[in-house]
Design a protein around this motif. Structure first.
Motif, PDB file in Angstrom:
ATOM      1  N   SER A 198      -5.029   8.532   4.451  1.00 55.85           N
ATOM      2  CA  SER A 198      -6.381   8.512   3.886  1.00 55.85           C
ATOM      3  C   SER A 198      -7.154   9.774   4.279  1.00 55.85           C
ATOM      4  CB  SER A 198      -7.131   7.284   4.391  1.00 55.85           C
ATOM      5  OG  SER A 198      -7.405   7.425   5.775  1.00 55.85           O
ATOM      6  N   ALA A 199      -8.298   9.957   3.646  1.00 50.53           N
ATOM      7  CA  ALA A 199      -9.131  11.138   3.905  1.00 50.53           C
ATOM      8  C   ALA A 199      -9.563  11.222   5.370  1.00 50.53           C
ATOM      9  CB  ALA A 199     -10.351  11.123   2.988  1.00 50.53           C
ATOM     10  N   ARG A 208      -0.502   4.473   1.088  1.00 55.03           N
ATOM     11  CA  ARG A 208      -0.913   5.363   2.166  1.00 55.03           C
ATOM     12  C   ARG A 208      -0.686   4.745   3.542  1.00 55.03           C
ATOM     13  NH1 ARG A 208      -3.133   9.807   0.217  1.00 55.03           N
ATOM     14  NH2 ARG A 208      -4.313   9.750  -1.704  1.00 55.03           N
ATOM     15  N   ASP A 260      -1.091  14.323   2.825  1.00 56.08           N
ATOM     16  CA  ASP A 260      -1.133  13.630   1.537  1.00 56.08           C
ATOM     17  C   ASP A 260      -0.643  12.189   1.649  1.00 56.08           C
ATOM     18  OD1 ASP A 260       1.461  14.604   2.097  1.00 56.08           O
ATOM     19  OD2 ASP A 260       2.011  14.581  -0.019  1.00 56.08           O
ATOM     20  N   TYR A 283      -1.840   4.785   7.684  1.00 55.70           N
ATOM     21  CA  TYR A 283      -3.100   4.902   8.418  1.00 55.70           C
ATOM     22  C   TYR A 283      -2.807   4.825   9.904  1.00 55.70           C
ATOM     23  CZ  TYR A 283      -2.738  -0.090   9.087  1.00 55.70           C
ATOM     24  OH  TYR A 283      -2.290  -1.329   9.452  1.00 55.70           O
ATOM     25  N   ALA A 323     -14.415   6.813   1.831  1.00 60.35           N
ATOM     26  CA  ALA A 323     -13.257   5.946   1.622  1.00 60.35           C
ATOM     27  C   ALA A 323     -12.497   6.422   0.394  1.00 60.35           C
ATOM     28  CB  ALA A 323     -13.708   4.501   1.456  1.00 60.35           C
ATOM     29  N   ASP A 324     -11.187   6.345   0.452  1.00 66.95           N
ATOM     30  CA  ASP A 324     -10.351   6.777  -0.669  1.00 66.95           C
ATOM     31  C   ASP A 324     -10.632   5.925  -1.912  1.00 66.95           C
ATOM     32  OD1 ASP A 324      -9.243   8.608   0.992  1.00 66.95           O
ATOM     33  OD2 ASP A 324      -7.249   7.723   1.040  1.00 66.95           O
ATOM     34  N   ALA A 325     -10.546   6.581  -3.065  1.00 70.23           N
ATOM     35  CA  ALA A 325     -10.660   5.921  -4.365  1.00 70.23           C
ATOM     36  C   ALA A 325     -11.987   5.192  -4.554  1.00 70.23           C
ATOM     37  CB  ALA A 325      -9.486   4.965  -4.579  1.00 70.23           C
ATOM     38  N   ARG A 326     -13.029   5.650  -3.893  1.00 69.90           N
ATOM     39  CA  ARG A 326     -14.350   5.025  -4.042  1.00 69.90           C
ATOM     40  C   ARG A 326     -15.324   6.071  -4.561  1.00 69.90           C
ATOM     41  NH1 ARG A 326     -14.757  -0.102  -1.235  1.00 69.90           N
ATOM     42  NH2 ARG A 326     -16.854  -0.086  -2.065  1.00 69.90           N
ATOM     43  N   THR A 327     -16.217   5.643  -5.409  1.00 71.26           N
ATOM     44  CA  THR A 327     -17.240   6.545  -5.938  1.00 71.26           C
ATOM     45  C   THR A 327     -18.638   6.107  -5.526  1.00 71.26           C
ATOM     46  OG1 THR A 327     -17.342   5.284  -7.999  1.00 71.26           O
ATOM     47  CG2 THR A 327     -15.830   7.172  -7.927  1.00 71.26           C
ATOM     48  N   ARG A 355      -6.732  12.293   7.530  1.00 71.05           N
ATOM     49  CA  ARG A 355      -6.447  13.725   7.380  1.00 71.05           C
ATOM     50  C   ARG A 355      -7.301  14.538   8.340  1.00 71.05           C
ATOM     51  NH1 ARG A 355      -5.680  12.218   2.050  1.00 71.05           N
ATOM     52  NH2 ARG A 355      -7.756  12.777   1.338  1.00 71.05           N
ATOM     53  N   ARG A 403       0.842  -1.209   0.000  1.00 68.96           N
ATOM     54  CA  ARG A 403       0.000   0.000   0.000  1.00 68.96           C
ATOM     55  C   ARG A 403       0.866   1.243   0.000  1.00 68.96           C
ATOM     56  NH1 ARG A 403      -5.377  -1.057   2.216  1.00 68.96           N
ATOM     57  NH2 ARG A 403      -5.920  -3.037   1.238  1.00 68.96           N
TER      58      ARG A 403
END
Length: 133
Positions: free
Chosen positions: A116-117, A28, A113, A30, A73-77, A120, A26
């Protein structure tokens, strides 16, 4: 209602920096911690996860709730949310990355950066409280 990843995390500060971990494969980092196993309390999860991930023993009676944070969640739509319930606690032992953990690091608020969101949000909270640089 959106789906939810519900996690418990440990906030550990040294020299005005926050301890974070990175899994093998990975990018990122956490906050150390993880998901509850059936029947576990938040503190039981914290104790188990930190033993598994960093080989430290958390003194359960010292656990104090810091806050609960939610972000996509990061990278999720698909609207998947991550809820991070954070605690501080006294520990014994030296940090040894274990199991899936490849690396630990100490971050300041300006290094958001690298996480994860939802993490942050924790960095910003700790910075606003003048606990990290």
């Amino acid at each position: 209602m959106a789906d939810l990843i519900d996690k418990i995390a440990w906030i550990h500060l040294e020299d005005r920096r926050l301890l974070v971990a990175r899994n093998a494969g990975r990018e990122r980092f956490y906050l150390p911690g993880g998901k509850r196993e059936p029947g576990e309390t938040d503190v039981q999860t914290l104790v188990r996860e930190l033993d598994e991930e960093l080989a430290v023993t958390v003194e359960a009676t010292t656990a104090m709730h810091v806050g609960t944070f939610e972000a996509l969640a990061d990278a999720r739509t698909d609207g998947l949310l991550v809820r991070l319930t954070c605690y501080t606690a006294i520990h014994t032992g030296s940090f040894v990355p274990s199991r899936e953990i490849e690396e630990i690091a100490w971050l300041t608020a300006g290094e958001g950066d690298r996480v994860s969101a939802v993490d942050r949000l924790v960095l910003a909270h700790l910075h606003d409280a003048d606990l990290i640089d």
